[in-house]
Design a protein around this motif. Structure first.
Motif, PDB file in Angstrom:
ATOM      1  N   VAL A 223       0.828  -1.207   0.000  1.00 20.57           N
ATOM      2  CA  VAL A 223       0.000   0.000   0.000  1.00 20.57           C
ATOM      3  C   VAL A 223       0.861   1.255   0.000  1.00 20.57           C
ATOM      4  CG1 VAL A 223      -1.513   1.381   1.468  1.00 20.57           C
ATOM      5  CG2 VAL A 223      -2.088  -0.984   0.988  1.00 20.57           C
ATOM      6  N   ILE A 224       1.875   1.297   0.873  1.00 26.30           N
ATOM      7  CA  ILE A 224       2.736   2.481   0.956  1.00 26.30           C
ATOM      8  C   ILE A 224       3.470   2.701  -0.369  1.00 26.30           C
ATOM      9  CG2 ILE A 224       4.764   3.472   2.080  1.00 26.30           C
ATOM     10  CD1 ILE A 224       2.155   3.547   3.712  1.00 26.30           C
ATOM     11  N   MET A 225       3.953   1.637  -0.967  1.00 25.70           N
ATOM     12  CA  MET A 225       4.672   1.773  -2.240  1.00 25.70           C
ATOM     13  C   MET A 225       3.732   2.218  -3.347  1.00 25.70           C
ATOM     14  SD  MET A 225       7.321  -1.446  -1.956  1.00 25.70           S
ATOM     15  CE  MET A 225       8.433  -0.891  -3.247  1.00 25.70           C
ATOM     16  N   SER A 226       2.482   1.775  -3.299  1.00 22.33           N
ATOM     17  CA  SER A 226       1.496   2.212  -4.287  1.00 22.33           C
ATOM     18  C   SER A 226       1.199   3.700  -4.151  1.00 22.33           C
ATOM     19  CB  SER A 226       0.202   1.406  -4.118  1.00 22.33           C
ATOM     20  OG  SER A 226      -0.796   1.838  -5.019  1.00 22.33           O
ATOM     21  N   ILE A 227       1.089   4.181  -2.905  1.00 22.03           N
ATOM     22  CA  ILE A 227       0.854   5.607  -2.670  1.00 22.03           C
ATOM     23  C   ILE A 227       2.011   6.428  -3.234  1.00 22.03           C
ATOM     24  CG2 ILE A 227       0.690   7.387  -0.883  1.00 22.03           C
ATOM     25  CD1 ILE A 227      -0.787   5.323   0.852  1.00 22.03           C
ATOM     26  N   VAL A 228       3.236   5.968  -2.992  1.00 21.64           N
ATOM     27  CA  VAL A 228       4.417   6.696  -3.467  1.00 21.64           C
ATOM     28  C   VAL A 228       4.471   6.699  -4.994  1.00 21.64           C
ATOM     29  CG1 VAL A 228       6.937   6.721  -3.499  1.00 21.64           C
ATOM     30  CG2 VAL A 228       5.721   6.290  -1.368  1.00 21.64           C
ATOM     31  N   ARG A 229       4.157   5.572  -5.619  1.00 24.83           N
ATOM     32  CA  ARG A 229       4.155   5.516  -7.089  1.00 24.83           C
ATOM     33  C   ARG A 229       3.148   6.507  -7.669  1.00 24.83           C
ATOM     34  NH1 ARG A 229       4.078  -0.207  -6.187  1.00 24.83           N
ATOM     35  NH2 ARG A 229       6.164  -1.114  -6.506  1.00 24.83           N
ATOM     36  N   SER A 230       1.954   6.512  -7.096  1.00 20.72           N
ATOM     37  CA  SER A 230       0.920   7.439  -7.575  1.00 20.72           C
ATOM     38  C   SER A 230       1.345   8.886  -7.382  1.00 20.72           C
ATOM     39  CB  SER A 230      -0.398   7.175  -6.847  1.00 20.72           C
ATOM     40  OG  SER A 230      -0.902   5.894  -7.145  1.00 20.72           O
ATOM     41  N   LEU A 231       1.963   9.153  -6.230  1.00 20.20           N
ATOM     42  CA  LEU A 231       2.409  10.509  -5.920  1.00 20.20           C
ATOM     43  C   LEU A 231       3.490  10.952  -6.902  1.00 20.20           C
ATOM     44  CD1 LEU A 231       2.114  12.870  -3.954  1.00 20.20           C
ATOM     45  CD2 LEU A 231       3.846  11.795  -2.513  1.00 20.20           C
ATOM     46  N   LYS A 232       4.382  10.054  -7.238  1.00 18.85           N
ATOM     47  CA  LYS A 232       5.469  10.410  -8.153  1.00 18.85           C
ATOM     48  C   LYS A 232       4.930  10.751  -9.544  1.00 18.85           C
ATOM     49  CE  LYS A 232      10.078   9.198  -9.691  1.00 18.85           C
ATOM     50  NZ  LYS A 232      11.249   8.325  -9.505  1.00 18.85           N
ATOM     51  N   LYS A 233       3.906  10.033  -9.993  1.00 17.95           N
ATOM     52  CA  LYS A 233       3.285  10.349 -11.283  1.00 17.95           C
ATOM     53  C   LYS A 233       2.680  11.747 -11.255  1.00 17.95           C
ATOM     54  CE  LYS A 233       2.110   5.615 -12.683  1.00 17.95           C
ATOM     55  NZ  LYS A 233       0.995   4.666 -12.956  1.00 17.95           N
TER      56      LYS A 233
END
Length: 335
Positions: A223-233
């Motif tokens: 979940v945390i890695m998914s949030i970071v990926r979305s944020l980076k986009k």
């Protein structure tokens, strides 16, 4: 606040600011005292409130016209699992005032629209589930194609589904046309080129409560890695800084953030690493952490020398466990 002049006037009279703040976040009078002070200093406006003043002061900065922009906002409450846990919650939940969960239900209805059977969304949780919106119904699809209505899913899936989908949708709005009233659009069309930035979302701002809710440690990591990926986009699609504010009680969440932080430090020094994927690498200076002590004071827990976030404040049990085991061992093995 960055819209028409009458909006500011409405929220600086008749105690409307504090009344709606209490109503939206379901706060009663015991949260506010005569010496309560609230201060907000943003890019374009500043807001001040105190119990003595009664009405809030809202000021537009000198650079207001040039600085203002549209950001896609979302508050994801810990009650998000009620979206699935209660059938037809949007019809059965009745709020006398518009509160945070009532607002989330409306945003959820907007966010889930694009994720159809033709465009499923892979959820960040163990088990290989994807989310699909089937004519308004929330459905979880396994890798073998079998389907389960979200109402019958585990509490973990009911928690992660709206959070993960909402995060992906909100961050995906950056760079897309903003939702504006006709009045706002007419105002912008008459303005200079700087104001045209308001036609498109320039950033996303997420506020997420307890992402670890009902999840195994492995899923918490995902979940945390998914949030970071979305944020980076989102950071790559807007002219302003996007952000995610996450509250947590989980040492696993802290540990995952520390790995990502350390990976960012290594990458920032030009060193090759294959531990953290590039889509999870953020500038080290963009990550911070705070702990709220018993007196309500915020303390930074970022060790800039390591650099890592200290999880000591989250762990009030390990010392007790170690001491207790040691003392019990003494009893067990004493001669």
């Amino acid at each position: 606040m960055v819209s028409t002049d009458d909006i500011v006037s409405q929220y600086t009279h008749n105690n409307r600011f504090i009344k709606e703040l209490k109503s939206f976040y379901r706060l009663n009078d015991e949260y506010f005292k005569v010496d309560t002070e609230l201060k907000y200093d943003g890019d374009a406006v500043s807001i001040e409130y105190s119990g003595v003043m009664g009405n809030a002061r809202i000021g537009r900065k000198q650079s207001f016209l040039e600085k203002r922009y549209n950001s896609k906002l979302c508050y994801i409450p810990s009650e998000r699992n009620l979206v699935s846990a209660i059938q037809n919650v949007d019809k059965t939940y009745k709020a006398t005032e518009r509160d945070v969960f009532f607002n989330f239900l409306y945003e959820w209805d907007e966010a889930k629209g694009p994720y159809t059977s033709e465009h499923p969304f892979r959820l960040a949780a163990t088990g290989g589930f994807s989310y699909v919106n089937k004519s308004g119904a929330d459905v979880l699809v396994r890798e073998d194609g079998s389907e389960t209505p979200a109402f019958y899913a585990s509490s973990g899936m009911q928690s992660v589904m709206p959070m993960d989908v909402m995060t992906n949708y909100i961050t995906g709005c950056v760079g897309e046309n903003a939702s504006l009233s006709m009045r706002d659009r007419n105002e912008i069309s008459k303005a200079d080129n700087d104001s045209l930035r308001r036609l498109v979302y320039q950033s996303a701002q997420l506020f997420i409560e307890e992402p670890e809710q009902n999840l195994y440690p492995e899923s918490q990591k995902m979940v945390i890695m998914s949030i970071v990926r979305s944020l980076k986009k989102a950071l790559g699609n807007g002219s302003e800084q996007s952000l995610a504010v996450v509250t947590t009680h989980s040492p696993y969440v802290m540990s995952v953030v520390n790995v990502l932080l350390y990976g960012s430090v290594v990458a920032g020094r030009g060193l090759k690493q294959d531990v953290v994927s590039d889509d999870c690498i953020l500038p080290p200076c963009s990550i911070s952490g705070y702990y709220i002590d018993g007196e309500g004071v915020f303390q930074s827990i970022l060790d800039t020398e390591v650099p890592m976030l200290s999880g000591n404040h989250l762990d009030g049990v390990s010392d007790w466990v170690e001491d207790s085991i040691s003392r019990l061992n003494e009893k067990l093995f004493e001669k």
